[in-house]
Design an enzyme around this catalytic site. Structure first.
Site, mmCIF file in Angstrom:
data_model
loop_
_atom_site.group_PDB
_atom_site.id
_atom_site.type_symbol
_atom_site.label_atom_id
_atom_site.label_comp_id
_atom_site.label_asym_id
_atom_site.label_seq_id
_atom_site.Cartn_x
_atom_site.Cartn_y
_atom_site.Cartn_z
ATOM 1 N N HIS A 133 0.772 -1.231 0.000
ATOM 2 C CA HIS A 133 0.000 0.000 0.000
ATOM 3 C C HIS A 133 0.807 1.287 0.000
ATOM 4 C CE1 HIS A 133 -0.156 -0.340 4.724
ATOM 5 N NE2 HIS A 133 1.061 -0.507 4.249
ATOM 6 N N HIS A 134 2.150 1.199 0.051
ATOM 7 C CA HIS A 134 2.961 2.425 0.100
ATOM 8 C C HIS A 134 3.485 2.865 -1.264
ATOM 9 C CE1 HIS A 134 2.859 2.402 4.409
ATOM 10 N NE2 HIS A 134 3.607 1.321 4.542
ATOM 11 N N ALA A 135 3.441 2.019 -2.276
ATOM 12 C CA ALA A 135 4.022 2.377 -3.568
ATOM 13 C C ALA A 135 3.316 3.593 -4.157
ATOM 14 C CB ALA A 135 3.923 1.192 -4.530
ATOM 15 N N ASP A 174 -1.090 4.921 3.192
ATOM 16 C CA ASP A 174 -0.989 6.282 2.665
ATOM 17 C C ASP A 174 -1.299 6.423 1.186
ATOM 18 O OD1 ASP A 174 1.339 4.820 2.168
ATOM 19 O OD2 ASP A 174 2.691 6.510 2.485
#
Length: 370
Positions: A133-135, A174
């Protein structure tokens, strides 16, 4: 009877960030092996399916052409590409052989999960190698190369469906939040250790969306030492009413296990009992459910919690003693936690009060009836 699919293939763990990186491919192999040892795929309603690679077109629904091309070329060992331009290189996001293929396969797994659930071939599909989920659209971040949750949700939107995204990883979801920050077709909810104490330093209560998306981004930043009781209480007070109000066509969940008390990279105190309680609640909320993996950096914990999660998804209960075959290959013990840390009462009370304060703020902001 719930139709459950588990998406896995040896290609998931044959390449990766490396032996000394926290995101060890071994986590995935152990999870597959533990479920296999429990005969989890022999049940009538449970299927094991191989993923496929996402196409460039699918990756480009979220990522920039320059970034996708750079990942592809760096994977082949080309030296004409500057990895630092894309936040790749030694450290959190190393370049490794077949990086493009491995990470595109994880995205393809999420897309297969979405296709199976939307078509009715499955009620729930678990792409446990995903949840990255951070890419960002144009660079790697936080161990994540391609953002499979965002790409899967974009696919759902193209089918005319509304999605609720529930992220229980210890780190803020994020880049999934950012991807839909101005949309009223996606409700993003992230429960995580507060960014005051933990990477990526975001996910505060005031991050609620913009434009049409105002009020569709929800963050529950929790203090260190939050335990099962407080976490599950906060989840039920915030997530249940908001998801019911939104009434999504599909729920997409990120099921990181790094909230566990043994995780070396964070400071929450969940046990297997708290984790399972949350997963059971998600199942009750989800009309159709796409489940993704995520973080988790203790290799003895990750396979146990994801095995328990798939048990919830498929309606199976597994013996508490770890199977002999798994114990011989790795280690013995029990599937569930039986010894958990207990804070002194004064500290536990202080943490609970901080959790209650966060929840009270969110109840007021989002007009949740207490």
């Amino acid at each position: 009877m719930t139709k459950a699919v588990f998406i896995s293939d040896p290609s998931f763990w044959q390449a990766g960030h490396g032996l000394f990186h926290p995101l060890k491919p071994e986590r995935l192999k152990r999870t597959h092996d533990l479920l296999h040892a429990y005969h989890a795929f022999d049940a009538e309603n449970s299927r094991l399916i191989s993923p496929r690679m996402a196409t460039d077109e699918e990756l480009l629904s979220f990522h920039t052409p320059a970034y996708v091309d750079a990942v592809k070329r760096l994977s082949r060992g080309e030296v004409t590409v500057n990895p630092w331009r894309y936040n790749l290189g030694p450290g959190d996001n190393p370049v490794f052989p077949r990086m493009y293929e491995t990470e595109a396969l994880k995205v393809g797994g999420a897309l297969i999960a979405a296709e199976l659930v939307v078509s009715g071939q499955a009620d729930v599909a678990f792409n446990y190698a995903g949840g990255l989920h951070h890419a960002a659209p144009d660079h790697a971040f936080g161990f994540c190369v391609f953002n499979d949750p965002a790409i899967a949700i974009h696919w759902l939107l193209r089918q005319g469906l509304r999605a609720a995204y529930i992220d229980i990883d210890v780190h803020h979801g994020d880049r999934v939040q950012n991807a839909f920050y101005d949309s009223d077709q996606v409700l993003t909810i992230s429960l995580h250790e507060s960014g005051r104490y933990l990477f990526p330093g975001t996910g505060f209560t005031y991050e609620t969306g913009t434009g049409k998306g105002k009020g569709y981004a929800v963050n529950v930043p929790l203090p260190p030492d939050t335990d099962d009781e407080s976490y599950v209480w906060a989840f039920q007070r915030v997530v249940i009413p908001l998801v019911k109000r939104f009434a999504p066509d599909v729920v997409v969940s990120q099921l990181g296990t790094d909230t566990h008390f043994k995780d070396p990279l964070a400071h929450l105190l969940l046990s297997s009992a708290g984790y399972v309680a949350v997963v059971k609640t998600i199942k009750e909320l989800a009309p159709r459910w796409i489940a993704l993996g995520g973080g988790g950096y203790d290799v003895t914990v990750v396979p146990r919690l994801w095995t328990l999660a798939y048990g919830v998804m498929s309606g199976q209960e597994f013996p508490d003693e770890l199977p002999v075959a798994y114990a011989k290959a790795y280690e013995g013990g029990t599937l569930c936690d039986h010894q958990v840390p207990v804070l002194p009462e004064s500290e536990r009370y202080a943490v609970r009060r901080r959790v209650e304060s966060v929840v009270a703020e969110l109840e007021k902001m989002f007009q949740i009836a207490s």
